[in-house]
Motif scaffolding. Structure first.
Motif: not given
Length: 87
Positions: A46-48, A51-53, A58-61
């Motif tokens: 959820t934290g990742i 952070v992506a949002l 989008a790479v964090y997704l």
């Protein structure tokens, strides 16, 4: 408005992380610790995603997806080990 919702979600995720960490550290059984570890990984995911949002990257997704798959496999392996040990 969206920033306020993301901040609220991050605060709730932080509280959930702390509660799951307490259960992970206190136990008392190995099954409790495995479940708490699974909850910790879900909250970390959820934290990742949050952070992506906020960062708009989008790479964090992709990172979150790989982390979720590895976490799932890890919990399955430990659950199998505990099941075999209980017999």
């Amino acid at each position: 408005m969206a920033d306020l919702l993301i901040l609220a979600a991050a605060a709730m995720a932080g509280i959930a992380f702390l509660l799951a960490l307490v259960r992970f550290l206190r136990g008392p059984t190995a099954v409790d610790r495995v479940i708490a570890f699974d909850v910790l990984t879900i909250v970390a995911l959820t934290g990742i995603v949050l952070v992506a949002l906020t960062e708009g990257r989008a790479v964090y997704l992709d990172v979150a997806l790989v982390y979720a798959l590895l976490s799932f496999l890890g919990v399955i392996v430990v659950a199998r080990y505990l099941e075999d040990r209980a017999k």
